[in-house]
Scaffold this motif. Structure first.
Motif, PDB file in Angstrom:
ATOM      1  N   ARG A 101    -149.910   1.398 -10.408  1.00  0.00           N
ATOM      2  CA  ARG A 101    -151.119   2.318 -10.886  1.00  0.00           C
ATOM      3  C   ARG A 101    -151.417   3.363  -9.608  1.00  0.00           C
ATOM      4  N   ALA A 102    -151.104   4.260  -8.891  1.00  0.00           N
ATOM      5  CA  ALA A 102    -150.380   5.074  -8.211  1.00  0.00           C
ATOM      6  C   ALA A 102    -149.360   5.950  -8.824  1.00  0.00           C
ATOM      7  N   PRO A 103    -147.948   6.395  -9.718  1.00  0.00           N
ATOM      8  CA  PRO A 103    -146.875   7.064  -9.728  1.00  0.00           C
ATOM      9  C   PRO A 103    -147.278   7.954  -8.580  1.00  0.00           C
ATOM     10  N   ARG A 104    -148.257   8.785  -9.262  1.00  0.00           N
ATOM     11  CA  ARG A 104    -148.152  10.394  -7.682  1.00  0.00           C
ATOM     12  C   ARG A 104    -148.340  10.091  -6.219  1.00  0.00           C
ATOM     13  N   ILE A 105    -148.796   9.071  -6.196  1.00  0.00           N
ATOM     14  CA  ILE A 105    -147.995   8.609  -4.586  1.00  0.00           C
ATOM     15  C   ILE A 105    -146.733   8.002  -4.089  1.00  0.00           C
ATOM     16  N   HIS A 106    -147.036   6.667  -5.008  1.00  0.00           N
ATOM     17  CA  HIS A 106    -145.171   6.316  -5.261  1.00  0.00           C
ATOM     18  C   HIS A 106    -144.224   7.836  -5.041  1.00  0.00           C
ATOM     19  N   ARG A 107    -144.267   8.614  -6.017  1.00  0.00           N
ATOM     20  CA  ARG A 107    -143.133   9.862  -6.203  1.00  0.00           C
ATOM     21  C   ARG A 107    -143.437  10.409  -4.369  1.00  0.00           C
ATOM     22  N   TRP A 108    -144.605  11.082  -4.675  1.00  0.00           N
ATOM     23  CA  TRP A 108    -144.765  11.780  -2.853  1.00  0.00           C
ATOM     24  C   TRP A 108    -144.030  10.105  -1.376  1.00  0.00           C
ATOM     25  N   ILE A 109    -144.293   9.344  -1.463  1.00  0.00           N
ATOM     26  CA  ILE A 109    -143.646   8.164  -0.645  1.00  0.00           C
ATOM     27  C   ILE A 109    -142.873   8.598  -1.018  1.00  0.00           C
ATOM     28  N   GLY A 110    -141.829   8.585  -2.439  1.00  0.00           N
ATOM     29  CA  GLY A 110    -140.163   8.475  -1.932  1.00  0.00           C
ATOM     30  C   GLY A 110    -139.349   9.562  -1.389  1.00  0.00           C
ATOM     31  N   ARG A 111    -140.480  10.537  -1.467  1.00  0.00           N
ATOM     32  CA  ARG A 111    -139.997  11.691  -1.330  1.00  0.00           C
ATOM     33  C   ARG A 111    -139.845  12.181   0.090  1.00  0.00           C
ATOM     34  N   ALA A 112    -140.628  11.215   0.299  1.00  0.00           N
ATOM     35  CA  ALA A 112    -140.762  11.365   2.068  1.00  0.00           C
ATOM     36  C   ALA A 112    -140.217  10.538   2.878  1.00  0.00           C
ATOM     37  N   PHE A 113    -139.643   9.590   2.172  1.00  0.00           N
ATOM     38  CA  PHE A 113    -138.202   8.219   2.519  1.00  0.00           C
ATOM     39  C   PHE A 113    -137.449   9.354   2.694  1.00  0.00           C
ATOM     40  N   LEU A 114    -137.169   9.324   1.078  1.00  0.00           N
ATOM     41  CA  LEU A 114    -135.435   9.843   1.099  1.00  0.00           C
ATOM     42  C   LEU A 114    -135.317  11.114   2.456  1.00  0.00           C
ATOM     43  N   VAL A 115    -136.175  12.408   1.849  1.00  0.00           N
ATOM     44  CA  VAL A 115    -135.906  13.258   3.879  1.00  0.00           C
ATOM     45  C   VAL A 115    -136.079  12.839   4.455  1.00  0.00           C
ATOM     46  N   SER A 116    -136.873  11.864   4.831  1.00  0.00           N
ATOM     47  CA  SER A 116    -137.062  10.901   6.293  1.00  0.00           C
ATOM     48  C   SER A 116    -135.902  10.131   6.506  1.00  0.00           C
ATOM     49  N   ALA A 117    -134.592   9.376   5.288  1.00  0.00           N
ATOM     50  CA  ALA A 117    -134.019   8.975   5.640  1.00  0.00           C
ATOM     51  C   ALA A 117    -132.345  10.212   6.197  1.00  0.00           C
ATOM     52  N   MET A 118    -132.135  10.931   5.356  1.00  0.00           N
ATOM     53  CA  MET A 118    -131.140  11.787   5.750  1.00  0.00           C
ATOM     54  C   MET A 118    -131.883  12.337   6.888  1.00  0.00           C
ATOM     55  N   ALA A 119    -132.935  13.005   7.142  1.00  0.00           N
ATOM     56  CA  ALA A 119    -132.868  13.682   8.302  1.00  0.00           C
ATOM     57  C   ALA A 119    -132.172  12.369   9.662  1.00  0.00           C
ATOM     58  N   ALA A 120    -132.958  10.961   9.744  1.00  0.00           N
ATOM     59  CA  ALA A 120    -132.130  10.018  10.042  1.00  0.00           C
ATOM     60  C   ALA A 120    -130.798  10.068  10.266  1.00  0.00           C
ATOM     61  N   ALA A 121    -130.371  10.000   9.539  1.00  0.00           N
ATOM     62  CA  ALA A 121    -128.768   9.397   9.138  1.00  0.00           C
ATOM     63  C   ALA A 121    -128.033  11.308   9.735  1.00  0.00           C
ATOM     64  N   LEU A 122    -128.797  11.876  10.020  1.00  0.00           N
ATOM     65  CA  LEU A 122    -127.681  13.526  10.282  1.00  0.00           C
ATOM     66  C   LEU A 122    -128.494  13.331  11.752  1.00  0.00           C
ATOM     67  N   GLY A 123    -129.751  12.596  12.729  1.00  0.00           N
ATOM     68  CA  GLY A 123    -129.564  11.956  13.991  1.00  0.00           C
ATOM     69  C   GLY A 123    -128.763  10.510  14.510  1.00  0.00           C
ATOM     70  N   GLY A 124    -128.520  10.044  13.453  1.00  0.00           N
ATOM     71  CA  GLY A 124    -127.538   8.758  14.373  1.00  0.00           C
ATOM     72  C   GLY A 124    -126.062   9.528  14.669  1.00  0.00           C
ATOM     73  N   LEU A 125    -126.096  10.659  13.618  1.00  0.00           N
ATOM     74  CA  LEU A 125    -124.834  11.032  13.637  1.00  0.00           C
ATOM     75  C   LEU A 125    -124.642  11.914  15.280  1.00  0.00           C
ATOM     76  N   TRP A 126    -125.524  12.689  15.124  1.00  0.00           N
ATOM     77  CA  TRP A 126    -125.559  13.675  16.389  1.00  0.00           C
ATOM     78  C   TRP A 126    -125.365  12.710  17.569  1.00  0.00           C
TER      79      TRP A 126
END
Length: 273
Positions: A101-126
């Motif tokens: 029902r809200a594909p645009r919101i889904h896409r923006w949440i998805g972008r935030a999720f991917l960026v945050s997940a990759m940032a968390a991965a780099l943080g975990g390595l550090w």
């Protein structure tokens, strides 16, 4: 495993397909509940001290708070807040109504999720290789492998979305969701598997069990997802019934871990915060 990829369609035919749908829905409900508990825990226990700079209020962590290390403490606090975004964003991506029902919101949440997940991965390595926040070499290698998978899967999910190949994008996004939640799977998996084995009379060597679980926490769920995708795409009736049974069993073990994690880890710390 999101409902869109799990194919929750009312017109599905066959006993095997119906059983697989029900097993997937059971997993989805358990995952949403468990993720909601985990994000509540992060927001209640770790985020407020990070926002106020009162890092000493954090519960015991592996080199979480270090007196005098302001930069390091801020970095850990940022890592925990990003973890909250990953957990909350991943949970929202599991809700089928948002995507439908809200594909645009889904896409923006998805972008935030991917960026945050990759940032968390780099943080975990550090945290592991610079701050030495680790319990053992096995823990360091497991976290590093998990982080590299998050970075690789996240990049592939983003690439396929940009190309417009949304079927492939959803599969890579699901893989990213699984490995990005390795920390959550470690908690619920260790409690669920540990309780199940102990109930069967198996005596566990705690150190060896932990060294196995730090790898299994993301590799086993990832293997289950890969089997599910293949069976859903090309499996026959028997294969789908077997997959449904296996997924149901895994979800039951996970549910034991979710309940145990709430009462043993999350709730006591939340109400003490």
């Amino acid at each position: 495993m999101t409902p869109a990829v799990l194919n929750f369609t009312p017109g599905a035919q066959g006993t095997g397909e119906r059983a697989l749908k029900l097993a997937a829905r059971f997993w989805w409900i358990a995952a949403v509940v468990g993720q909601a508990m985990f994000v509540t825990y992060i927001l209640a226990v770790y985020v407020p001290p990070a926002l106020t700079g009162d890092f000493a209020r954090w519960p015991d962590m592996i080199k979480g708070y270090v007196a005098g290390d302001t930069v390091g403490n801020l970095a850990v606090g940022f890592h925990m807040m990003v973890a909250a975004v990953v957990t909350f964003g991943g949970t929202l991506q599991l809700v089928p109504q948002i995507r439908a029902r809200a594909p645009r919101i889904h896409r923006w949440i998805g972008r935030a999720f991917l960026v945050s997940a990759m940032a968390a991965a780099l943080g975990g390595l550090w945290m592991v290789w610079v701050r030495d926040a680790t319990l053992s070499p096995a823990n360091s290698y497991a976290i590093s492998g998990n982080a590299l998978l998050i970075l690789a899967f996240g990049a592939l999910a983003w690439r396929q979305a940009v190309r417009g190949d949304f079927d492939s994008h959803r599969r890579w996004a699901m893989r990213t969701f699984i490995v990005a939640n390795g920390v959550w799977f470690l908690r619920v998996g260790a409690i669920g598997v540990g309780a199940s084995l102990t109930g069967l009379g198996v005596k566990l060597d705690q150190a060896a069990f932990f060294n196995i679980m730090v790898f299994a926490s993301y590799l086993v769920p990832l293997a289950i997802l890969e089997l599910y995708l293949r069976v859903q795409a090309a499996g026959g009736r028997r294969g789908r019934l077997l997959m449904a049974g296996g997924l149901t069993f895994a979800t039951l073990v996970m549910s034991v871990g979710i309940v145990g994690a709430w009462f043993v880890i999350f709730a006591p710390r939340i109400f003490q915060a």
